[in-house]
Scaffold this active site. Sequence first.
Site, mmCIF file in Angstrom:
data_model
loop_
_atom_site.group_PDB
_atom_site.id
_atom_site.type_symbol
_atom_site.label_atom_id
_atom_site.label_comp_id
_atom_site.label_asym_id
_atom_site.label_seq_id
_atom_site.Cartn_x
_atom_site.Cartn_y
_atom_site.Cartn_z
ATOM 1 C CG ASP A 1 -1.928 1.064 1.260
ATOM 2 O OD1 ASP A 1 -1.751 2.074 0.550
ATOM 3 O OD2 ASP A 1 -2.925 0.920 2.002
ATOM 4 C CG HIS A 2 3.120 4.165 -3.112
ATOM 5 N ND1 HIS A 2 3.990 4.749 -2.210
ATOM 6 C CD2 HIS A 2 3.738 4.261 -4.315
ATOM 7 C CE1 HIS A 2 5.076 5.164 -2.845
ATOM 8 N NE2 HIS A 2 4.950 4.875 -4.119
ATOM 9 N NE ARG A 3 -4.242 3.726 1.135
ATOM 10 C CZ ARG A 3 -5.389 3.219 1.594
ATOM 11 N NH1 ARG A 3 -6.466 3.999 1.652
ATOM 12 N NH2 ARG A 3 -5.455 1.962 1.998
#
Length: 405
Positions: free
Chosen positions: A374-376
């Site tokens: 998850d790039h968040r």
Amino acid sequence: MLEVKLHDIGEGMTEGEVIHYFVKVGDSVSIDQPLVEVQTDKMVAELTSPCSGIVKQIVIEPGETVQVGTSLIYIEAAGAVKSQQKSQPESKQTVKKQVTPSVQAEKSSQPIFSRVLAAPYTRKIARDNNINLEDVHATDPSGRVTEEDVYRFLKGQQTSEESVQVAPQVAITKEIPDEIPFKGIRKKIAEKMTKSLFTIPHVTHFDEVDMTNLFKLREQLKASGESVGVSAFLIKALVISLKDFPIFNAELDEENSRILLKRNYHIGLATNTDSGLIVPVLHDADKKSIKDIHKEVKGLTERAIAGKLQPFEMQNSTFTVSNVGPLGSTGATPIINYPETALIAFHKTKKRPIVNDHDEIVIGHIMTLSMAFDHRVADGATAVAFTNRFASLIEHPHKLMMEMI
């Protein structure tokens, strides 16, 4: 009249499909006798009778999907009418016994029936072997009888292998259908994957791991009488790496603007079954030896394929592993098991010429992996550092052993 309802027999299930009934209106039933088979989003389960009595009404037709809490069957409990006739209006009786969550009495004056705590599959094992669950000692502190308790009881009863009945094998001719129902486990997979993909900005990082030294270690262990699967080593190395990079053993709580770093290491094991993708969970993997991990992974996988997992065996994963190498996979962009932060997939291991530490060209065993995250929550550099740490432990097994001291 007792009301048998569909109750939550899975991980927060909200609905289930009625497959078929084992009884019909007018049938006499005994306590723990199977009444109906239900397909949830994760398993097929049997609901059993909470009491002895007569089936008075079947409410839902087979093939219908209903919500949790829906009434399925009405049973007139044995002795209920008699006890009501004898009871005086002014008298009150209190019975301290347990009521199962799937049953609701229409009148408070009705008798309440006690019942042994046990999962549907455990009850099925007992029925198939003509065992009364009341005779089985529960080893669980909660008083719940487990399948291990039943097998232990059965083993104590048997005096020879001849006492075990084997069902006759029947040849089955399969026909290819024109369509496949989109429901049950397959529909739940679709819903979860869609939510994950449209909620999480996925990034996939690819890497390679030299398995040569690990394979040599496994051969040495095998020669000494210890046979342990590769997956057990991979999971142990992952847990160590997750402790070094806790951001990947986390969950994003957007509503409260925080990232929850999990202190438990519950590893989901993506497993391919005839019903679809099932994810049994290896709980507290950090507290288990490689040998224990091997044993538990094998058992979980076998039960997942056979459709015999208990609800708690599919709950609370913090990080998921997909070992698709044995299927021949060479690469993929996996979808994260929402709401987790990352998932790692192990692909096919191939023999390839490599340059060793002495600048010699030798044949090595190279495994490819793909890690979706998850790039968040995390960045690419952190993902690379994580897989580098993992690869180092696998490529130099003595480091893996040192981390367990």
